[in-house]
Design an enzyme around this catalytic site. Structure first.
Site, PDB file in Angstrom:
ATOM      1  N   PHE A   1      39.656  33.549  34.812  1.00 48.98           N
ATOM      2  CA  PHE A   1      39.889  34.909  35.316  1.00 48.98           C
ATOM      3  C   PHE A   1      40.813  35.621  34.319  1.00 48.98           C
ATOM      4  O   PHE A   1      41.835  35.073  33.913  1.00 48.98           O
ATOM      5  CB  PHE A   1      40.512  34.848  36.712  1.00 48.98           C
ATOM      6  CG  PHE A   1      40.507  36.180  37.409  1.00 48.98           C
ATOM      7  CD1 PHE A   1      39.343  36.662  37.980  1.00 48.98           C
ATOM      8  CD2 PHE A   1      41.659  36.946  37.490  1.00 48.98           C
ATOM      9  CE1 PHE A   1      39.330  37.902  38.622  1.00 48.98           C
ATOM     10  CE2 PHE A   1      41.642  38.187  38.121  1.00 48.98           C
ATOM     11  CZ  PHE A   1      40.479  38.653  38.696  1.00 48.98           C
TER      12      PHE A   1
ATOM     13  N   ASP B   1      45.542  27.655  39.596  1.00 50.42           N
ATOM     14  CA  ASP B   1      45.312  28.922  40.286  1.00 50.42           C
ATOM     15  C   ASP B   1      44.315  28.645  41.408  1.00 50.42           C
ATOM     16  O   ASP B   1      43.164  28.274  41.154  1.00 50.42           O
ATOM     17  CB  ASP B   1      44.772  29.963  39.296  1.00 50.42           C
ATOM     18  CG  ASP B   1      44.681  31.351  39.928  1.00 50.42           C
ATOM     19  OD1 ASP B   1      44.494  31.426  41.162  1.00 50.42           O
ATOM     20  OD2 ASP B   1      44.786  32.349  39.196  1.00 50.42           O
TER      21      ASP B   1
ATOM     22  N   TYR C   1      44.828  37.951  49.567  1.00 51.74           N
ATOM     23  CA  TYR C   1      43.885  38.925  50.149  1.00 51.74           C
ATOM     24  C   TYR C   1      42.437  38.456  50.136  1.00 51.74           C
ATOM     25  O   TYR C   1      41.553  39.171  50.559  1.00 51.74           O
ATOM     26  CB  TYR C   1      43.999  40.287  49.441  1.00 51.74           C
ATOM     27  CG  TYR C   1      43.933  40.254  47.932  1.00 51.74           C
ATOM     28  CD1 TYR C   1      42.717  40.145  47.276  1.00 51.74           C
ATOM     29  CD2 TYR C   1      45.089  40.343  47.170  1.00 51.74           C
ATOM     30  CE1 TYR C   1      42.658  40.118  45.898  1.00 51.74           C
ATOM     31  CE2 TYR C   1      45.042  40.303  45.786  1.00 51.74           C
ATOM     32  CZ  TYR C   1      43.825  40.181  45.143  1.00 51.74           C
ATOM     33  OH  TYR C   1      43.773  40.140  43.785  1.00 51.74           O
ATOM     34  N   LYS C   2      42.188  37.251  49.616  1.00 55.75           N
ATOM     35  CA  LYS C   2      40.809  36.749  49.581  1.00 55.75           C
ATOM     36  C   LYS C   2      40.545  35.960  50.864  1.00 55.75           C
ATOM     37  O   LYS C   2      40.549  36.538  51.944  1.00 55.75           O
ATOM     38  CB  LYS C   2      40.602  35.943  48.303  1.00 55.75           C
ATOM     39  CG  LYS C   2      40.694  36.848  47.064  1.00 55.75           C
ATOM     40  CD  LYS C   2      40.651  36.110  45.746  1.00 55.75           C
ATOM     41  CE  LYS C   2      40.696  37.112  44.595  1.00 55.75           C
ATOM     42  NZ  LYS C   2      41.039  36.485  43.309  1.00 55.75           N
TER      43      LYS C   2
ATOM     44  N   ARG D   1      27.468  38.017  43.054  1.00 51.22           N
ATOM     45  CA  ARG D   1      28.214  36.907  43.652  1.00 51.22           C
ATOM     46  C   ARG D   1      28.318  37.115  45.169  1.00 51.22           C
ATOM     47  O   ARG D   1      28.621  38.211  45.626  1.00 51.22           O
ATOM     48  CB  ARG D   1      29.609  36.899  43.012  1.00 51.22           C
ATOM     49  CG  ARG D   1      30.504  35.782  43.447  1.00 51.22           C
ATOM     50  CD  ARG D   1      31.858  35.908  42.777  1.00 51.22           C
ATOM     51  NE  ARG D   1      32.663  36.955  43.399  1.00 51.22           N
ATOM     52  CZ  ARG D   1      33.957  37.173  43.143  1.00 51.22           C
ATOM     53  NH1 ARG D   1      34.582  36.441  42.243  1.00 51.22           N
ATOM     54  NH2 ARG D   1      34.606  38.121  43.759  1.00 51.22           N
TER      55      ARG D   1
HETATM   56  C1  LIG Z   1      41.815  37.238  42.477  1.00 47.12           C
HETATM   57  C2  LIG Z   1      42.423  36.451  41.374  1.00 47.12           C
HETATM   58  C3  LIG Z   1      43.652  36.827  40.834  1.00 47.12           C
HETATM   59  C4  LIG Z   1      44.337  38.065  41.339  1.00 47.12           C
HETATM   60  O1  LIG Z   1      45.523  38.344  40.696  1.00 47.12           O
HETATM   61  P1  LIG Z   1      46.471  39.498  41.259  1.00 47.12           P
HETATM   62  O2  LIG Z   1      47.624  39.455  40.364  1.00 47.12           O
HETATM   63  O3  LIG Z   1      46.831  39.116  42.669  1.00 47.12           O
HETATM   64  O4  LIG Z   1      45.724  40.772  41.211  1.00 47.12           O
HETATM   65  C5  LIG Z   1      44.178  36.038  39.835  1.00 47.12           C
HETATM   66  N1  LIG Z   1      43.551  34.926  39.392  1.00 47.12           N
HETATM   67  C6  LIG Z   1      42.351  34.545  39.900  1.00 47.12           C
HETATM   68  C7  LIG Z   1      41.697  33.305  39.407  1.00 47.12           C
HETATM   69  C8  LIG Z   1      41.755  35.302  40.895  1.00 47.12           C
HETATM   70  O5  LIG Z   1      40.583  34.936  41.384  1.00 47.12           O
END
Ligand SMILES: *Cc1c(COP(=O)(O)O)cnc(C)c1O
Length: 411
Positions: free
Chosen positions: A126, A196, A221-222, A370
């Site tokens: 990510f 992560d 938030y997921k 997705r």
């Molecule tokens: C959704 C997600 C994030 C989100 O990062 P924010 O700082 O909360 O916006 C980070 N890493 C991964 C792998 C994600 O899927």
């Protein structure tokens, strides 16, 4: 629109978790396959947010920090998340965003191995993880970022590895690393691992303690249903907590914030990873989101995710053959998370046409559509209906309408 076949309805009748859907607000007729991007609204969050705003903020005002436990919310909600990830209650705290927590933990871990200079991670991770890592290594003399393709990450771990940074479930493909094996591999080489968990927490059973995890971050938030922009969490194994210093030394991470002293003395334990004042309203929503897992057996939840995944695979194979969809998610449940992704040259347009037809998934550049399979509130009938609407779009080629090619800021 076709009628939902009896054998699909039978799957839902036999589903021990079917009743959990009642804990959520979901618009009638909408098939929501995006709970891995923004979880649905728990009914409890409406009450909790109202209570926090009207009663606590409105009436009790500043007294609420003590009287309504606002000041302990990061630790309290962290302990509830700990129960979902196989950690001790004092090993998790809610703070900031995933991005900021990555920064804090990368820089907190680096000085533990000053003679090691590589932060090893995966290309195609990510992007915020890569961006944060690239900025963090610039702040450590001699440190550099080593980005390797997924299948070369393991071999890249060696004598010079300072930290291994991995996303447990890949945001696009859904491919999952073996947490115990990779952590052990890094540890054998003398390095720590930072996981992560953004696409894992709340979807699959996690066992951070059992798997020897030292450091982790995750998203609120997921799958945790904490609401848009919900704060994130971080995990530090108990034995490491007092050896790490946060690079963001705010007063909320101080041993005695209300002594107002000039010198920084870190709080004992996980609390030292707080920086500033906690976002109380967002924490209230996140707490209600996490409580939407109350009484839920995570193994049963995962079994349901597997069942939903299998149904997508089967129905897409049967009904969408010849339309160019290529599944890029691992078939083996042990090797993946709770979303399924398909590659298609017109993934963006198909995704927009699906949204127009009331099936919300998301597009991931350059060519992936997705679908998040959130086992807390999706039914097998939802999956069948979602694929049914996709069949209509593919057969009619309605996705070719020019309006489906218009791109917004957020995809
Ligand atoms: C959704 C997600 C994030 C989100 O990062 P924010 O700082 O909360 O916006 C980070 N890493 C991964 C792998 C994600 O899927």
């Amino acid at each position: 629109m076709s009628e939902i076949p009896g054998h699909i309805l039978a799957l839902d009748e036999a589903d021990p978790l079917a009743g959990l859907r009642d804990r959520f607000v979901l618009p009638e007729g909408l098939i929501y396959l995006d709970g891995n991007s923004l979880g649905a609204l728990p009914k409890k969050s409406i009450l909790r947010a109202n209570e926090t705003v009207l009663h606590e903020w409105g009436n009790s005002l500043i007294r609420s920090w003590n009287v309504h436990g606002w000041i302990e919310a990061p630790q309290r909600v962290g302990a509830k998340i700990a129960a979902l990830i196989g950690a001790k209650p004092n090993e998790v705290i809610v703070a900031d965003s995933v991005s900021v927590n990555l920064f804090k933990l990368i820089l907190a871990a680096a000085p533990l191995a000053p003679d090691r200079h590589q932060l090893v991670t995966e290309s195609g991770n990510f992007h915020t993880d890569l961006h944060i890592a690239s900025g963090a290594v610039e702040l450590v003399p001699g440190m550099r970022l080593r980005i390797e393709p997924r299948d070369a990450v393991e071999q890249a771990i060696g004598d010079d590895t300072n930290l291994l940074l991995l996303t447990h479930v890949h945001y696009k493909s859904g491919a999952r690393f073996d947490m115990a094996a990779m952590t052990a591999k890094a540890r054998a080489a003398g390095a720590l691992t930072l996981w992560d968990l953004s696409h894992s927490v709340g979807a699959l059973p996690l066992h951070l303690n059992r798997d020897g995890a030292e450091l982790a971050v995750g998203c609120g938030y997921k799958y945790l249903n904490g609401g848009p922009g919900a704060p994130a969490f971080l995990y530090v194994a108990e034995h490491l907590q007092d050896r790490l210093m946060s690079p963001l030394r705010g007063w909320m991470g101080h041993a005695a914030p209300f002594d107002f002293t000039d010198d920084y003395v870190p709080a004992a334990g996980i609390s030292r990873f707080l920086a500033g004042t906690p976002p109380v309203l967002s924490l209230a929503a996140l707490e209600a989101g996490v409580e939407s897992f109350a009484g839920v057996d995570l193994e049963a939840l995962w079994a349901k995710s597997v069942s939903l995944f299998d149904l997508v695979v089967r129905t897409v194979e049967e009904r969408c053959a010849g339309f160019g969809l290529e599944c890029i998610s691992p078939a083996d449940p042990a090797l993946r998370g709770s979303h399924i992704s398909y590659r298609h040259p017109h993934a963006f347009e198909i995704c927009q046409a699906l949204i127009d037809a009331g099936v919300i998934g998301d597009f991931r550049a350059p060519d992936v559509v997705r679908f998040g399979l959130t086992p807390l509130y999706l039914s097998h009938a939802d999956i069948w209906e979602g694929v049914d609407r996709m069949v209509a779009i593919l057969e009619s080629e309605s996705w070719r309408e020019p309006r489906f090619a218009v791109r917004g800021k957020v995809t």
